[in-house]
Enzyme design. Structure first.
Site, short mmCIF file in Angstrom:
data_model
loop_
_atom_site.label_atom_id
_atom_site.label_comp_id
_atom_site.label_asym_id
_atom_site.label_seq_id
_atom_site.Cartn_x
_atom_site.Cartn_y
_atom_site.Cartn_z
N LYS A 71 2.08 -3.78 6.30
CA LYS A 71 2.44 -3.75 5.12
C LYS A 71 4.08 -3.60 5.12
CE LYS A 71 -1.49 -4.62 3.35
NZ LYS A 71 -1.63 -6.00 2.61
N SER A 104 0.92 -1.23 -0.05
CA SER A 104 -0.09 -0.08 0.16
C SER A 104 0.81 1.10 0.11
CB SER A 104 -0.88 0.12 1.11
OG SER A 104 -1.28 1.24 1.40
N TYR A 126 -2.07 -1.47 10.95
CA TYR A 126 -2.01 -1.99 9.46
C TYR A 126 -1.09 -1.52 8.53
CZ TYR A 126 -3.79 -2.04 4.77
OH TYR A 126 -3.83 -2.00 3.39
P1 NAD Z 1 -10.67 -7.32 1.31
O1 NAD Z 1 -11.11 -7.40 2.54
O2 NAD Z 1 -11.94 -6.93 0.16
O3 NAD Z 1 -10.04 -8.67 0.86
C1 NAD Z 1 -9.10 -9.38 1.45
C2 NAD Z 1 -9.67 -10.83 1.40
O4 NAD Z 1 -8.66 -11.56 2.49
C3 NAD Z 1 -11.04 -11.07 2.25
O5 NAD Z 1 -11.67 -11.69 1.16
C4 NAD Z 1 -10.89 -11.83 3.35
O6 NAD Z 1 -12.06 -12.53 3.49
C5 NAD Z 1 -9.36 -12.66 3.38
N1 NAD Z 1 -8.78 -12.74 4.31
C6 NAD Z 1 -8.42 -11.97 5.33
N2 NAD Z 1 -7.50 -12.77 6.34
C7 NAD Z 1 -7.24 -13.85 5.74
C8 NAD Z 1 -6.74 -15.10 6.25
N3 NAD Z 1 -5.96 -15.06 7.34
N4 NAD Z 1 -6.77 -16.16 5.49
C9 NAD Z 1 -7.43 -16.13 4.20
N5 NAD Z 1 -8.06 -15.14 3.78
C10 NAD Z 1 -8.35 -13.82 4.63
O7 NAD Z 1 -9.80 -5.99 0.91
P2 NAD Z 1 -9.14 -5.81 -0.53
O8 NAD Z 1 -9.51 -4.12 -0.68
O9 NAD Z 1 -9.60 -6.55 -1.79
O10 NAD Z 1 -7.52 -5.72 -0.36
C11 NAD Z 1 -6.68 -6.60 -0.76
C12 NAD Z 1 -5.45 -6.44 -0.45
O11 NAD Z 1 -4.92 -5.18 -0.83
C13 NAD Z 1 -5.30 -6.45 1.20
O12 NAD Z 1 -4.05 -7.09 1.60
C14 NAD Z 1 -5.22 -5.06 1.49
O13 NAD Z 1 -4.54 -4.77 2.68
C15 NAD Z 1 -4.49 -4.27 0.34
N6 NAD Z 1 -4.70 -2.97 -0.04
C16 NAD Z 1 -6.10 -2.61 -0.15
C17 NAD Z 1 -6.33 -1.27 -0.33
C18 NAD Z 1 -7.65 -0.55 -0.64
O14 NAD Z 1 -7.90 0.32 -0.44
N7 NAD Z 1 -8.48 -1.62 -0.58
C19 NAD Z 1 -5.15 -0.45 -0.25
C20 NAD Z 1 -4.10 -0.81 -0.27
C21 NAD Z 1 -3.62 -2.41 -0.12
C1 UD1 Z 2 -7.18 4.69 4.07
C2 UD1 Z 2 -6.01 4.10 4.78
C3 UD1 Z 2 -5.05 3.31 4.14
C4 UD1 Z 2 -5.56 2.29 3.55
C5 UD1 Z 2 -6.54 2.67 2.59
C6 UD1 Z 2 -7.55 1.65 1.75
C7 UD1 Z 2 -6.31 5.74 6.73
C8 UD1 Z 2 -5.43 6.96 7.38
N1 UD1 Z 2 -5.55 5.43 5.57
O1 UD1 Z 2 -6.36 5.55 2.94
O2 UD1 Z 2 -3.96 3.08 5.06
O3 UD1 Z 2 -4.59 1.60 2.41
O4 UD1 Z 2 -7.66 3.57 3.47
O5 UD1 Z 2 -8.26 0.81 2.89
O6 UD1 Z 2 -7.18 5.44 7.12
N2 UD1 Z 2 -12.60 10.84 3.78
C9 UD1 Z 2 -13.53 11.90 4.07
N3 UD1 Z 2 -14.82 11.11 4.55
C10 UD1 Z 2 -14.98 10.02 4.75
C11 UD1 Z 2 -13.86 9.18 4.33
C12 UD1 Z 2 -13.01 9.60 3.78
O7 UD1 Z 2 -13.53 13.06 3.79
O8 UD1 Z 2 -16.03 9.58 5.14
C13 UD1 Z 2 -11.66 11.47 3.19
C14 UD1 Z 2 -10.06 11.19 3.85
O9 UD1 Z 2 -9.95 12.28 4.93
C15 UD1 Z 2 -9.10 11.18 2.74
C16 UD1 Z 2 -9.87 10.67 1.56
O10 UD1 Z 2 -11.37 10.88 1.88
O11 UD1 Z 2 -8.51 12.55 2.51
C17 UD1 Z 2 -9.64 9.24 1.33
O12 UD1 Z 2 -10.17 8.47 2.41
P1 UD1 Z 2 -10.14 6.62 2.49
O13 UD1 Z 2 -11.08 6.42 1.33
O14 UD1 Z 2 -10.21 6.60 3.79
O15 UD1 Z 2 -8.64 6.56 2.10
P2 UD1 Z 2 -7.14 6.91 2.68
O16 UD1 Z 2 -7.42 7.57 4.00
O17 UD1 Z 2 -6.49 7.52 1.65
#
Ligand code: NAD
Ligand code: UD1
Length: 337
Positions: free
Chosen positions: A153, A124, A149
């Site tokens: 990473k 991330s 969290y």
């Molecule tokens: P998500 O929660 O939709 O998907 C994660 C999946 O992993 C889920 O289906 C959950 O059931 C499964 N899981 C969790 N723990 C597990 C375990 N111990 N064993 C087996 N399965 C398990 O999340 P996502 O948004 O699809 O994210 C996927 C990956 O990308 C995650 O590692 C997340 O941290 C990373 N990531 C997501 C974002 C984002 O904004 N969505 C941003 C940066 C990184």
């Molecule tokens: C957040 C996490 C990041 C994670 C990512 C995806 C934090 C500090 N960071 O990123 O670690 O990888 O989600 O899961 O939580 N905002 C509002 N109102 C809302 C929600 C968000 O104004 O109800 C604003 C936030 O202040 C930010 C932007 O929208 O400026 C994006 O927020 P969000 O979608 O939560 O993502 P990040 O904070 O960038």
């Protein structure tokens, strides 16, 4: 290739499964369903006409992982499985270190035992902490992360570097995602968090569909053009394709590479609300509230390395991201009505 997707029924994993199946790969999904639903497998089948093999399992269960990887002759792993709620990670740090860090170590040990040395890891942009300069290149120092969290990473990236240093046969890519949003064009896959969404896009979508009243904009006094937070939002389908591009490069890549997946554009919270209004044709009520603790003012990617190493770049713009998110939300509400 035969590819194992841990966390493959989740938001990003399910879109990646579709991308890979469409390219002719054989996908095996391994997920404990702690944050997703088994019905995702049917949606993947509906979109691709192929049903991926699915194992309900935890990445900390080394015996089941080993059986699964052996049975399906896995050649590469894409490791999405993990817990991802920032606020929850502050309340339950041990759950996050156990699930994300210990779980990854267990999975890596199984891969090593079976001689499977190709891995893509879901990292991330949070690993960069507060940006010292923008856009963020992969050379920007990592650290200064404000929550458990994010630290999981960072720790996993360090573990992966050590592993690659220990044996030149490993090919590991840490994809540093910026802010994935949007949904598959079919409206069958998308982001549907349980409870009140923490992230901006699902929150805005629920206000648009009348599930929630009003968007809370967390601060308008940041040092950004309109004072609200700026992020690099990337279409989840573009992000999914990035994994397919990384898989193609395994033969040429050794060691452990960190690569940004972002668009290179930053949008503010207010710009997102406006773009979503355009997509759904409705006004979205919002109010300015206090800043959210731990938030940074702005981050966006320099995506040059992904272009150079993976021949990947994002295609979709903000309007397409919001339109697809709205299509998904709208269909979801129709189904539950
Ligand atoms: P998500 O929660 O939709 O998907 C994660 C999946 O992993 C889920 O289906 C959950 O059931 C499964 N899981 C969790 N723990 C597990 C375990 N111990 N064993 C087996 N399965 C398990 O999340 P996502 O948004 O699809 O994210 C996927 C990956 O990308 C995650 O590692 C997340 O941290 C990373 N990531 C997501 C974002 C984002 O904004 N969505 C941003 C940066 C990184
Ligand atoms: C957040 C996490 C990041 C994670 C990512 C995806 C934090 C500090 N960071 O990123 O670690 O990888 O989600 O899961 O939580 N905002 C509002 N109102 C809302 C929600 C968000 O104004 O109800 C604003 C936030 O202040 C930010 C932007 O929208 O400026 C994006 O927020 P969000 O979608 O939560 O993502 P990040 O904070 O960038």
């Amino acid at each position: 290739m035969n590819i194992l997707l841990t966390g493959g029924t989740g938001y990003i994993g399910s879109h990646t499964a579709v991308s890979l199946i469409e390219l002719g790969h054989t996908v095996v999904i391994y997920d404990n369903l702690c944050n997703s639903n088994a019905s995702v497998i049917d949606s993947i089948e509906e979109i691709t006409s192929i049903k991926p093999a699915f194992v309900i399992g935890d990445i900390r269960d080394s015996a089941l992982l080993e059986r699964t990887m052996s049975k399906y002759a896995i050649e590469a792993v894409i490791h999405f499985a993990g817990l991802k709620a920032v606020g929850e990670s502050v309340q339950k740090p041990l759950d996050y270190y156990d699930n994300n860090v210990s779980g990854t170590v267990t999975m890596l040990s199984v891969m090593k035992k079976l001689g499977i040395k190709r891995l893509i890891f879901s990292s991330s942009s949070t690993v960069y902490g507060t940006p010292q300069q923008l856009p963020l290149t992969e050379e920007h120092p990592v650290g200064g992360v404000t929550n458990p969290y994010g630290r999981t990473k960072l720790m996993i990236e360090e573990i992966l570097k050590d592993l690659a240093d220990s044996d030149p046969l490993w090919s590991i890519v840490c994809l540093r995602y910026f802010n994935p949003i949007g949904a598959h064009e079919s409206g069958l896959l998308g982001e549907n968090p349980n409870g009140i969404p923490n992230n901006l896009l699902p929150y805005v979508a629920r206000v648009a569909s009348g599930q929630l009243e009003c968007v809370n904009v967390y601060g308008n006094d940041y040092d950004t053009p309109d004072g609200t937070g700026v992020r690099d939002y990337i279409h989840v389908v573009d992000l999914a394709r990035g994994h397919a591009c990384a898989l193609k490069r395994f033969n040429e890549m050794h060691g452990c590479e960190a690569i940004n997946l972002g668009t290179g554009n930053g949008y503010s919270v207010l710009e997102i609300i406006k773009a979503f209004e355009k997509a759904c044709g409705k006004e979205i009520p919002y109010r300015i509230t206090d800043r959210r603790p731990g938030d940074i003012a702005a981050n966006w990617a320099d995506p040059t390395k992904a272009k150079k190493l993976l021949d990947w770049e994002a295609h979709y713009g903000l309007d397409e991201m919001c339109a697809s998110a709205w299509n998904f939300e709208h269909k979801l509400r129709e189904k539950s009505a």
